[in-house]
Enzyme design. Structure first.
Site, PDB file in Angstrom:
ATOM      1  N   CYS A 127       6.087   0.104   7.153  1.00  0.00           N
ATOM      2  CA  CYS A 127       5.718   1.292   6.387  1.00  0.00           C
ATOM      3  C   CYS A 127       6.917   1.662   5.526  1.00  0.00           C
ATOM      4  O   CYS A 127       8.043   1.713   6.024  1.00  0.00           O
ATOM      5  CB  CYS A 127       5.374   2.443   7.332  1.00  0.00           C
ATOM      6  SG  CYS A 127       4.925   3.971   6.476  1.00  0.00           S
ATOM      7  N   LEU A 128       6.675   1.925   4.240  1.00  0.00           N
ATOM      8  CA  LEU A 128       7.798   2.254   3.352  1.00  0.00           C
ATOM      9  C   LEU A 128       8.504   3.532   3.781  1.00  0.00           C
ATOM     10  O   LEU A 128       9.664   3.740   3.434  1.00  0.00           O
ATOM     11  CB  LEU A 128       7.309   2.368   1.903  1.00  0.00           C
ATOM     12  CG  LEU A 128       6.828   1.058   1.261  1.00  0.00           C
ATOM     13  CD1 LEU A 128       6.282   1.326  -0.139  1.00  0.00           C
ATOM     14  CD2 LEU A 128       7.938   0.019   1.222  1.00  0.00           C
ATOM     15  N   GLN A 182       3.331   9.921   0.794  1.00  0.00           N
ATOM     16  CA  GLN A 182       4.589   9.169   0.809  1.00  0.00           C
ATOM     17  C   GLN A 182       5.396   9.337  -0.462  1.00  0.00           C
ATOM     18  O   GLN A 182       6.556   8.909  -0.527  1.00  0.00           O
ATOM     19  CB  GLN A 182       4.317   7.674   1.021  1.00  0.00           C
ATOM     20  CG  GLN A 182       3.774   7.357   2.396  1.00  0.00           C
ATOM     21  CD  GLN A 182       3.593   5.872   2.549  1.00  0.00           C
ATOM     22  OE1 GLN A 182       2.601   5.319   2.098  1.00  0.00           O
ATOM     23  NE2 GLN A 182       4.567   5.203   3.150  1.00  0.00           N
ATOM     24  N   GLY A 204       0.837  -1.190   0.000  1.00  0.00           N
ATOM     25  CA  GLY A 204       0.000   0.000   0.000  1.00  0.00           C
ATOM     26  C   GLY A 204       0.870   1.237   0.000  1.00  0.00           C
ATOM     27  O   GLY A 204       2.027   1.193   0.429  1.00  0.00           O
ATOM     28  N   HIS A 229      -2.136   7.978   6.832  1.00  0.00           N
ATOM     29  CA  HIS A 229      -1.184   8.872   6.158  1.00  0.00           C
ATOM     30  C   HIS A 229      -1.868  10.157   5.668  1.00  0.00           C
ATOM     31  O   HIS A 229      -1.249  11.220   5.663  1.00  0.00           O
ATOM     32  CB  HIS A 229      -0.537   8.176   4.958  1.00  0.00           C
ATOM     33  CG  HIS A 229       0.610   7.280   5.317  1.00  0.00           C
ATOM     34  ND1 HIS A 229       1.792   7.767   5.833  1.00  0.00           N
ATOM     35  CD2 HIS A 229       0.761   5.939   5.237  1.00  0.00           C
ATOM     36  CE1 HIS A 229       2.631   6.756   6.050  1.00  0.00           C
ATOM     37  NE2 HIS A 229       2.020   5.631   5.696  1.00  0.00           N
ATOM     38  N   HIS A 289      -4.194   1.710   7.641  1.00  0.00           N
ATOM     39  CA  HIS A 289      -2.830   2.251   7.755  1.00  0.00           C
ATOM     40  C   HIS A 289      -2.626   3.398   6.756  1.00  0.00           C
ATOM     41  O   HIS A 289      -2.136   4.466   7.117  1.00  0.00           O
ATOM     42  CB  HIS A 289      -1.801   1.137   7.511  1.00  0.00           C
ATOM     43  CG  HIS A 289      -0.378   1.616   7.468  1.00  0.00           C
ATOM     44  ND1 HIS A 289       0.538   1.349   8.463  1.00  0.00           N
ATOM     45  CD2 HIS A 289       0.285   2.377   6.541  1.00  0.00           C
ATOM     46  CE1 HIS A 289       1.700   1.932   8.156  1.00  0.00           C
ATOM     47  NE2 HIS A 289       1.578   2.551   6.988  1.00  0.00           N
ATOM     48  N   GLU A 290      -3.017   3.162   5.511  1.00  0.00           N
ATOM     49  CA  GLU A 290      -2.802   4.189   4.480  1.00  0.00           C
ATOM     50  C   GLU A 290      -3.684   5.417   4.731  1.00  0.00           C
ATOM     51  O   GLU A 290      -3.255   6.545   4.479  1.00  0.00           O
ATOM     52  CB  GLU A 290      -3.057   3.625   3.076  1.00  0.00           C
ATOM     53  CG  GLU A 290      -2.203   2.427   2.677  1.00  0.00           C
ATOM     54  CD  GLU A 290      -0.714   2.624   2.889  1.00  0.00           C
ATOM     55  OE1 GLU A 290      -0.251   3.789   2.880  1.00  0.00           O
ATOM     56  OE2 GLU A 290      -0.005   1.632   3.075  1.00  0.00           O
TER      57      GLU A 290
HETATM   58 CO    CO Z   1       2.806   3.744   5.824  1.00  0.00          CO
END
Ligand code: CO
Length: 183
Positions: free
Chosen positions: A98-99, A56, A51, A144, A140-141
């Site tokens: 998380c990236l 991000q 995701g 953000h 989660h996304e």
């Molecule tokens: Co993340």
């Protein structure tokens, strides 16, 4: 889509301030939005993620992409202007990564199901319920888009456990973005 893209995003890492902004709603449903979503999906897969949220890749706009299989295919999802209409089911702990926090994983508690109202790339309004891993990724996304990050959701014990790794990210970011320090 296999056309070469003129967009090539890099993943923004903690503590870049764009990750703390509340993202702005999408108002234009044109080719630019489609290119952005496609480039985000490509970046997500290339970074071995499941995701990715637009902040991000440095865009403070309300777009999420995901694929719970970590590959391109029929399970690709693009959520534009998502809103969580309802959460349901048991609160479940699950280890999230998380990236924007490479190498850091922490248990986060979230409800199992969520109902999301969103728009597709054409601007059509859709409401859908998600559960399990897909629901987890979306929650989660979605965080953000509100400027909420993994570091905010982890337990105090995990924050302590990851303190050195978090400090390393801060130092790397300061070195890579020296002008950002004086913002
Ligand atoms: Co993340």
């Amino acid at each position: 889509m296999s056309e070469p893209l003129d967009l090539d995003f890099v993943v923004v890492r903690y503590p870049d301030p764009v990750l703390r902004q509340v993202a702005q709603p999408v108002t234009e449903f044109g080719p630019e939005l489609k290119r952005t979503a496609e480039a985000m999906l490509q970046r997500m897969i290339a970074s071995k993620g499941v995701g990715l949220a637009a902040p991000q890749v440095g865009l403070s706009t309300r777009v999420l992409v995901l694929n719970p299989n970590g590959e391109r295919g029929p399970d690709d999802l693009v959520l534009v202007n998502p809103a969580i209409a309802a959460k349901a089911g048991e609160d479940t702990w699950y280890e999230e990564g998380c990236l924007s926090f490479p190498g850091i994983y922490a248990e986060v508690k979230r409800p199992d199901r969520c109902t999301i109202r969103f728009q597709d790339l054409e601007g059509n309004a859709i409401e859908r319920e998600f559960d399990g891993f897909t629901s987890r990724i979306i929650q989660h996304e979605f965080d953000h888009l509100e400027g909420v990050l993994l570091v905010d959701r982890m337990s105090p014990a995990d924050r302590l456990r990851h303190r050195a790794a978090l400090q390393d990210l801060v130092e790397s970011w300061q070195k890579s973005a020296p002008t950002a320090r004086v913002r």
